[in-house]
Design a protein around this motif. Sequence first.
Motif, PDB file in Angstrom:
ATOM      1  N   LYS A 170     -20.075  71.962 -17.933  1.00  0.00           N
ATOM      2  CA  LYS A 170     -21.401  71.339 -17.844  1.00  0.00           C
ATOM      3  C   LYS A 170     -22.364  72.209 -17.047  1.00  0.00           C
ATOM      4  N   THR A 171     -21.881  72.824 -15.988  1.00  0.00           N
ATOM      5  CA  THR A 171     -22.733  73.697 -15.173  1.00  0.00           C
ATOM      6  C   THR A 171     -23.210  74.898 -15.986  1.00  0.00           C
ATOM      7  N   ILE A 172     -22.295  75.513 -16.741  1.00  0.00           N
ATOM      8  CA  ILE A 172     -22.666  76.665 -17.576  1.00  0.00           C
ATOM      9  C   ILE A 172     -23.680  76.249 -18.635  1.00  0.00           C
ATOM     10  N   SER A 173     -23.482  75.061 -19.220  1.00  0.00           N
ATOM     11  CA  SER A 173     -24.412  74.576 -20.233  1.00  0.00           C
ATOM     12  C   SER A 173     -25.783  74.270 -19.636  1.00  0.00           C
ATOM     13  N   ASP A 174     -25.811  73.658 -18.458  1.00  0.00           N
ATOM     14  CA  ASP A 174     -27.087  73.325 -17.825  1.00  0.00           C
ATOM     15  C   ASP A 174     -27.881  74.573 -17.465  1.00  0.00           C
ATOM     16  N   LEU A 175     -27.193  75.639 -17.094  1.00  0.00           N
ATOM     17  CA  LEU A 175     -27.858  76.890 -16.732  1.00  0.00           C
ATOM     18  C   LEU A 175     -28.155  77.758 -17.955  1.00  0.00           C
ATOM     19  N   ASN A 176     -27.787  77.264 -19.153  1.00  0.00           N
ATOM     20  CA  ASN A 176     -28.027  77.989 -20.411  1.00  0.00           C
ATOM     21  C   ASN A 176     -27.372  79.369 -20.382  1.00  0.00           C
ATOM     22  N   LEU A 177     -26.114  79.401 -19.955  1.00  0.00           N
ATOM     23  CA  LEU A 177     -25.354  80.639 -19.888  1.00  0.00           C
ATOM     24  C   LEU A 177     -24.316  80.686 -21.000  1.00  0.00           C
ATOM     25  N   GLN A 178     -23.874  81.895 -21.327  1.00  0.00           N
ATOM     26  CA  GLN A 178     -22.861  82.091 -22.360  1.00  0.00           C
ATOM     27  C   GLN A 178     -21.796  83.030 -21.834  1.00  0.00           C
ATOM     28  N   ASP A 179     -20.544  82.765 -22.226  1.00  0.00           N
ATOM     29  CA  ASP A 179     -19.446  83.649 -21.862  1.00  0.00           C
ATOM     30  C   ASP A 179     -19.514  84.905 -22.732  1.00  0.00           C
ATOM     31  N   LEU A 180     -19.434  86.077 -22.119  1.00  0.00           N
ATOM     32  CA  LEU A 180     -19.547  87.329 -22.861  1.00  0.00           C
ATOM     33  C   LEU A 180     -18.244  87.742 -23.522  1.00  0.00           C
ATOM     34  N   GLY A 181     -17.174  86.962 -23.316  1.00  0.00           N
ATOM     35  CA  GLY A 181     -15.901  87.323 -23.918  1.00  0.00           C
ATOM     36  C   GLY A 181     -15.241  88.477 -23.183  1.00  0.00           C
ATOM     37  N   TYR A 182     -14.248  89.109 -23.814  1.00  0.00           N
ATOM     38  CA  TYR A 182     -13.540  90.199 -23.150  1.00  0.00           C
ATOM     39  C   TYR A 182     -12.698  90.961 -24.160  1.00  0.00           C
ATOM     40  N   GLN A 183     -12.270  92.134 -23.725  1.00  0.00           N
ATOM     41  CA  GLN A 183     -11.269  92.935 -24.428  1.00  0.00           C
ATOM     42  C   GLN A 183     -10.167  93.252 -23.427  1.00  0.00           C
ATOM     43  N   GLY A 184      -8.932  93.162 -23.870  1.00  0.00           N
ATOM     44  CA  GLY A 184      -7.826  93.454 -22.971  1.00  0.00           C
ATOM     45  C   GLY A 184      -6.989  92.220 -22.695  1.00  0.00           C
ATOM     46  N   ASN A 185      -6.286  92.236 -21.544  1.00  0.00           N
ATOM     47  CA  ASN A 185      -5.413  91.136 -21.156  1.00  0.00           C
ATOM     48  C   ASN A 185      -6.204  89.849 -20.994  1.00  0.00           C
ATOM     49  N   LYS A 186      -5.612  88.729 -21.444  1.00  0.00           N
ATOM     50  CA  LYS A 186      -6.331  87.458 -21.407  1.00  0.00           C
ATOM     51  C   LYS A 186      -6.530  86.949 -19.986  1.00  0.00           C
ATOM     52  N   PHE A 187      -5.595  87.209 -19.088  1.00  0.00           N
ATOM     53  CA  PHE A 187      -5.650  86.663 -17.730  1.00  0.00           C
ATOM     54  C   PHE A 187      -6.169  87.717 -16.751  1.00  0.00           C
ATOM     55  N   THR A 188      -6.885  87.248 -15.719  1.00  0.00           N
ATOM     56  CA  THR A 188      -7.481  88.165 -14.730  1.00  0.00           C
ATOM     57  C   THR A 188      -6.913  87.970 -13.319  1.00  0.00           C
ATOM     58  N   TRP A 189      -6.002  87.038 -13.159  1.00  0.00           N
ATOM     59  CA  TRP A 189      -5.371  86.829 -11.842  1.00  0.00           C
ATOM     60  C   TRP A 189      -3.918  86.467 -12.033  1.00  0.00           C
ATOM     61  N   SER A 190      -3.070  86.928 -11.145  1.00  0.00           N
ATOM     62  CA  SER A 190      -1.652  86.616 -11.178  1.00  0.00           C
ATOM     63  C   SER A 190      -1.132  86.515  -9.751  1.00  0.00           C
ATOM     64  N   ASN A 191      -0.210  85.561  -9.517  1.00  0.00           N
ATOM     65  CA  ASN A 191       0.372  85.444  -8.171  1.00  0.00           C
ATOM     66  C   ASN A 191       1.460  86.469  -7.918  1.00  0.00           C
ATOM     67  N   ASN A 240       5.949  82.386 -11.972  1.00  0.00           N
ATOM     68  CA  ASN A 240       4.775  83.231 -12.212  1.00  0.00           C
ATOM     69  C   ASN A 240       3.625  82.394 -12.754  1.00  0.00           C
ATOM     70  N   ILE A 241       2.442  82.630 -12.208  1.00  0.00           N
ATOM     71  CA  ILE A 241       1.218  81.944 -12.652  1.00  0.00           C
ATOM     72  C   ILE A 241       0.167  82.998 -12.978  1.00  0.00           C
ATOM     73  N   GLN A 242      -0.472  82.866 -14.172  1.00  0.00           N
ATOM     74  CA  GLN A 242      -1.560  83.753 -14.572  1.00  0.00           C
ATOM     75  C   GLN A 242      -2.740  82.904 -15.039  1.00  0.00           C
ATOM     76  N   VAL A 243      -3.948  83.272 -14.588  1.00  0.00           N
ATOM     77  CA  VAL A 243      -5.146  82.492 -14.875  1.00  0.00           C
ATOM     78  C   VAL A 243      -6.311  83.437 -15.160  1.00  0.00           C
ATOM     79  N   ARG A 244      -7.214  82.996 -16.013  1.00  0.00           N
ATOM     80  CA  ARG A 244      -8.472  83.734 -16.212  1.00  0.00           C
ATOM     81  C   ARG A 244      -9.525  83.128 -15.281  1.00  0.00           C
ATOM     82  N   LEU A 245      -9.639  83.708 -14.093  1.00  0.00           N
ATOM     83  CA  LEU A 245     -10.605  83.227 -13.107  1.00  0.00           C
ATOM     84  C   LEU A 245     -11.895  84.029 -13.122  1.00  0.00           C
ATOM     85  N   ASP A 246     -11.806  85.294 -13.570  1.00  0.00           N
ATOM     86  CA  ASP A 246     -12.964  86.193 -13.534  1.00  0.00           C
ATOM     87  C   ASP A 246     -13.575  86.285 -14.926  1.00  0.00           C
ATOM     88  N   ARG A 247     -14.878  86.240 -14.974  1.00  0.00           N
ATOM     89  CA  ARG A 247     -15.571  86.318 -16.255  1.00  0.00           C
ATOM     90  C   ARG A 247     -17.004  86.781 -16.036  1.00  0.00           C
TER      91      ARG A 247
END
Length: 431
Positions: A29-50, A57-64
């Motif tokens: 909702k915050t991204i929609s209210d600010l009229n922002l769009q995700d630019l997508g990515y190339q490479g590994n799907k996740f950007t953080w790992s413990n 093991n936990i992997q998450v896409r936190l960075d965008r």
Amino acid sequence: MGDFNEILWSWEKQGGNCSFTKHMDEFRKTISDLNLQDLGYQGNKFTWSNGWEGAANIQVRLDRALANPLWRIWFPGAHVSHLIRFKSDHTPILVNCDPPSSSGGKNKRHRDRVFRFEKMWMEKADCGEIVATGWARDNVVLNFSDRTLRCGTHLRSWDEKTFGSIGKKICDLKKVIEALQTRAQTADILQMIRKKNKELYELLKLEEIWWFQRSRALWLKDGDRNTPFFHKKASQRRRRNTISRIKTEEGEWIEEEEDIENYLRSYYEDIFTSVNPQNMHRVIETVEPKVSEDMNVLPSMQTLCRWGLSVDHTCRVYADGKETTSHVLLQCPMVIHTSGRSPLNFDLHTLCTGDFQDLFWHVLHNLPEQGIILFSVIAWSLWKARNKRLFENQILSPSQIFEQAVSLADELASRREGVRMNRGSRLAGMG
């Protein structure tokens, strides 16, 4: 761009406890209210790992990277890459604002621009004249493909002279209007401003049509100053159709344009190259046909008329008589002038009111073998010459048609004589 410490969708996390749906909804909702769009990515799907092992093991896409529509218009070719993690639990992300090549490789080869008819051309009254000039026969015999190519060349040349770079013209015209608005607003200056505003309106209209055609947003009509929306749609299509790299069957990534082209060509050559299978008729027999025998029968003139389709019966070559089979192969002046050069012992002028089938039976019963061959080849040559005249605008004289027929008849007779000699040799050997 950075670490938002939250995900948009459940599939952006692997391992550990499930994320709260409420948190994801608030982030979206915050991204929609600010009229922002995700630019997508190339490479590994996740950007953080413990960094833990196994089930822990936990992997998450936190960075965008996010951007608003205006930024996307300024940088239509921008793309995001997820790099490798090094001495950190976060993956560095790189935003490249330069547009990638058509294949994503470093070495982009020059490609010929594909011709497309621009809808904005129809805003000019002389567009029809340019098309007519390019399509005209002149004194040169051109087929459909040649005429299309010449017509496209004329339109491109006219486009460069008439329209040029619309974006640059709009930018230059805005600077002129801005300079005029800073001057003393005399009657002459105001008149000039109105004139330039009118020119700017026409250019903006052309720009809108140009982007509308590339956006493929056919459900929305142009004319409401939707240029930014059309620009965004066209940019999305360009990004979606861009092949930046390809993964081979061995798991290797190919990024150079020439390597991608060679790989794709080799891939489809392997698919469509036959291995010469045997007994294919057994396979075909198991396939239920969808086309019946009745579908393969060409409709007659009476059937077309019964369907409500208007049919022109007039001869398309000489506009003399109805274009029936007998007319095309017997009664047309082109046929009479060509067959009149034949040494066959019958007079077509006395049979031109008859039926072609009757004439054919007359030939079979009264002419020698060489005469039958010549008659058949003349009929075939006439039909071929007629099609060339109708569909390729190639006009052959009766003497040219007859010479071609005689040459073909001689070749056929020579081949038949060779077959007889070979057959005789084999029979003599058997004896």
